[in-house]
Design an enzyme around this catalytic site. Structure first.
Site, short mmCIF file in Angstrom:
data_model
loop_
_atom_site.label_atom_id
_atom_site.label_comp_id
_atom_site.label_asym_id
_atom_site.label_seq_id
_atom_site.Cartn_x
_atom_site.Cartn_y
_atom_site.Cartn_z
NE ARG A 85 -5.67 -7.66 -0.43
CZ ARG A 85 -6.64 -6.59 -0.24
NH1 ARG A 85 -8.00 -7.02 0.39
NH2 ARG A 85 -6.31 -5.41 -0.21
CG HIS A 135 0.93 2.81 18.17
ND1 HIS A 135 -0.09 1.83 17.92
CD2 HIS A 135 0.81 3.25 16.69
CE1 HIS A 135 -0.82 2.08 16.96
NE2 HIS A 135 -0.17 2.89 16.10
N GLY A 167 0.73 -1.20 -0.08
CA GLY A 167 -0.16 -0.09 0.06
C GLY A 167 0.76 1.22 0.03
CB ILE A 212 2.62 3.19 4.74
CG1 ILE A 212 1.77 4.09 5.29
CG2 ILE A 212 3.82 2.88 5.64
CD1 ILE A 212 0.95 3.69 6.51
NE ARG A 223 -4.19 -0.33 13.84
CZ ARG A 223 -3.46 0.93 13.66
NH1 ARG A 223 -2.26 0.94 13.39
NH2 ARG A 223 -4.51 1.62 13.23
CD GLU A 271 -0.12 -0.88 20.16
OE1 GLU A 271 -0.82 0.22 20.27
OE2 GLU A 271 0.27 -1.14 19.11
C1 GLV Z 1 -1.77 4.62 13.08
O1 GLV Z 1 -1.50 3.48 13.70
C2 GLV Z 1 -2.59 4.75 12.13
O2 GLV Z 1 -3.25 3.73 11.85
O3 GLV Z 1 -2.97 5.82 11.76
C1 GLV Z 2 -1.99 3.19 4.40
O1 GLV Z 2 -2.02 4.30 4.13
C2 GLV Z 2 -1.23 2.10 3.41
O2 GLV Z 2 -1.93 1.96 2.31
O3 GLV Z 2 -0.45 1.83 3.57
#
Ligand code: GLV
Ligand code: GLV
Length: 319
Positions: free
Chosen positions: A178, A285, A155, A157, A238, A267
């Site tokens: 995927r 986090h 994605g 990030i 996560r 958490e």
């Molecule tokens: C951070 O963990 C977010 O999902 O923005």
């Molecule tokens: C979230 O922003 C992602 O697509 O990694």
């Protein structure tokens, strides 16, 4: 149309100011997450609620709010804390804060990679509490430049992190997900491979998937055993994507060499076994935790609230 909005945790001051220009705000003022009881009481009669990633927004909360609720605006990109099906059934919009936090979160993954590869936490502790002397084999870490990076989840990030790896550190990029992403490949020269191949051949494995039933414990004992004994695992996505108990075992037995974690399975609790290990870098986090990013995330929340209160579709509606 009503303009009442409940915020489960006070946002940066400048954001609260902007929010109060578009609606009537009430907020949990405590310097800790709102309790379930506080949320149930706070949401009552609200037209929109602004929620944090550690608030569980389930059918009970949605019911407590009442039928006038039109928006759940999460102050995060991840929205695994919200019961989307329940919101959908009732025609309630759910929004998140994508894009504005991509650089900050990818940068944090880098901070963890460096910290884990070069013994920053242990080195810092030693400088503060002990003595040290340069020596040929003192605190040897892992090479980074030119090595192979495996990205799980291509994605925004994951792609940003991989682009920095490719352009900044000459890294060879593999990715699993995927489906292949031509954009990811154009930005990173990354090669799409099955997860197993990625785990077996990467020097660094970085997780960037959302938390869903399919990604829970995506990395467990079996996957850790596939990784190289010299490999480093980075998790800034996560916590539950990794089986934390299996990770402790793998780090103890040196099935893998090290890890860098920004997120945890339960958490704010952290698996006690992790705390005693010196081959793991632990952060609380902090992925999006920069002044600029938290402000931009807040403005995005304000725009989503304002849109919905004006009867429009919010710009950052999640799928
Ligand atoms: C951070 O963990 C977010 O999902 O923005
Ligand atoms: C979230 O922003 C992602 O697509 O990694």
């Amino acid at each position: 149309m009503g303009r009442k909005v409940y915020v489960t945790r006070v946002l940066p001051h400048a954001v609260m100011e902007e929010l109060s220009k578009v609606c009537e705000v009430s907020a949990n003022e405590a310097t800790r997450p709102a309790t379930k009881e506080e949320i149930l009481a706070g949401v009552k009669g609200m037209d929109a609620i602004v929620t944090m990633l550690n608030d569980k927004i389930d059918a009970e909360v949605i019911t407590a709010a009442g039928p006038q609720l039109k928006l759940i605006a999460n102050y995060a990109v991840g929205y695994n804390n919200i019961d989307l099906a329940e919101a959908g059934k009732r025609g309630i919009h759910v929004t998140n804060t994508p894009d504005v936090l991509t650089n900050a979160t990818a940068d944090m993954a880098w901070a963890l990679l460096f910290a884990a590869a070069r013994h920053i936490p242990a080195g810092d502790k030693l400088v503060r509490t002990g003595t040290f002397a340069w020596a040929p084999e003192f605190m040897l870490g892992a090479d980074i430049t030119g090595r192979t990076l495996g990205i799980v989840g291509a994605g925004r990030i994951g792609q940003n992190f991989a682009r920095k790896a490719h352009h900044g550190f000459d890294m060879k990029v593999l990715y699993a997900g995927r489906h292949p992403s031509p954009e990811f490949e154009a930005q990173t020269e990354g090669r799409f491979v099955p997860l197993e191949e990625l785990l077996r051949t990467s020097d660094f494995v970085s997780l960037h998937v959302p938390l869903t039933p399919e990604t829970r414990h995506l990395i467990g004992a079996k996957e850790l055993a596939m990784m190289k004994p010299t490999a480093i695992l980075i998790n800034s996505s996560r916590g539950p994507v990794v089986d934390e108990k299996a990770l402790v075992e793998a780090l103890k037995k040196r099935t893998i060499w090290a890890a860098g974690l920004d997120v945890y399975e339960n958490e704010p609790d952290v698996e006690p076994g992790l705390k005693g290990l010196d081959n793991v870098a632990l952060a609380p986090h902090l992925g999006t935790a920069t002044t600029g990013t938290r402000y931009e995330m807040g403005l995005m929340v304000v725009r989503n609230v304002d849109a919905v209160l004006n009867g429009q579709v919010p710009p950052n509606k999640v799928k």
